[in-house]
Design a protein around this motif. Sequence first.
Motif, short mmCIF file in Angstrom:
data_model
loop_
_atom_site.label_atom_id
_atom_site.label_comp_id
_atom_site.label_asym_id
_atom_site.label_seq_id
_atom_site.Cartn_x
_atom_site.Cartn_y
_atom_site.Cartn_z
N GLN A 96 -20.22 12.95 25.12
CA GLN A 96 -20.56 11.54 25.31
C GLN A 96 -21.64 11.42 26.39
O GLN A 96 -21.54 10.62 27.33
N ALA A 97 -22.70 12.21 26.21
CA ALA A 97 -23.76 12.29 27.21
C ALA A 97 -24.69 11.09 27.22
O ALA A 97 -25.38 10.86 28.20
N GLN A 99 -25.41 7.10 27.29
CA GLN A 99 -24.85 5.78 27.53
C GLN A 99 -25.78 4.79 26.83
O GLN A 99 -25.49 4.36 25.73
N CYS A 135 -32.91 9.28 33.97
CA CYS A 135 -31.79 8.61 33.31
C CYS A 135 -31.29 7.55 34.28
O CYS A 135 -30.84 7.87 35.37
N CYS A 137 -28.80 5.44 33.56
CA CYS A 137 -27.38 5.14 33.33
C CYS A 137 -26.46 6.02 34.17
O CYS A 137 -25.29 5.69 34.34
N THR A 139 -25.62 9.39 33.52
CA THR A 139 -24.79 10.34 32.78
C THR A 139 -25.25 11.78 33.00
O THR A 139 -24.95 12.66 32.20
N ARG A 142 -22.70 14.57 32.52
CA ARG A 142 -22.33 14.76 31.12
C ARG A 142 -23.42 15.52 30.37
O ARG A 142 -23.13 16.36 29.51
#
Length: 152
Positions: A96-97, A99, A135, A137, A139, A142
Amino acid sequence: MPQKIILNINGKEESVAVEPDSMLLYALRDNLGLRGPKFGCGLAQCGACTVVMDGNAIRSCVTPVSGVGTSKVTTLEGLGSIDNPHPLQKAFIEEQAAQCGYCINGMIMAAKSLLDQKKRPSRDDIKQALDGNLCRCGTHMRIVRAIESYAL
């Protein structure tokens, strides 16, 4: 004036009619309908437009089409499909890398380039390979775990 230029994209020769100084990103998205590479900054600073060219992760937003020549370009679509994702893409899904998902193209393509050059990268190798990809978000961990799980 647009010129017909032949590009090797995802293992196929593709013809595009573009200005020679137009950027590869626009040829990929606008002429060939490939939506993996994204426009983020237009300055090669965010990584959203990353593709792999002759094994190296490059920024398609600052790469003129005329500079591609006979190089082999791979986009996210060249790795796998929705029905048959590449194992690296599967690792990103399983971890679930993503978002918002905007950076994921660049993260996967940078990781693919790294993993093609180094089969068992260290965590530091992974972080260094992703260093130029932004990134918002958060993540990152992840994403790193997805790459590590693929490399095992």
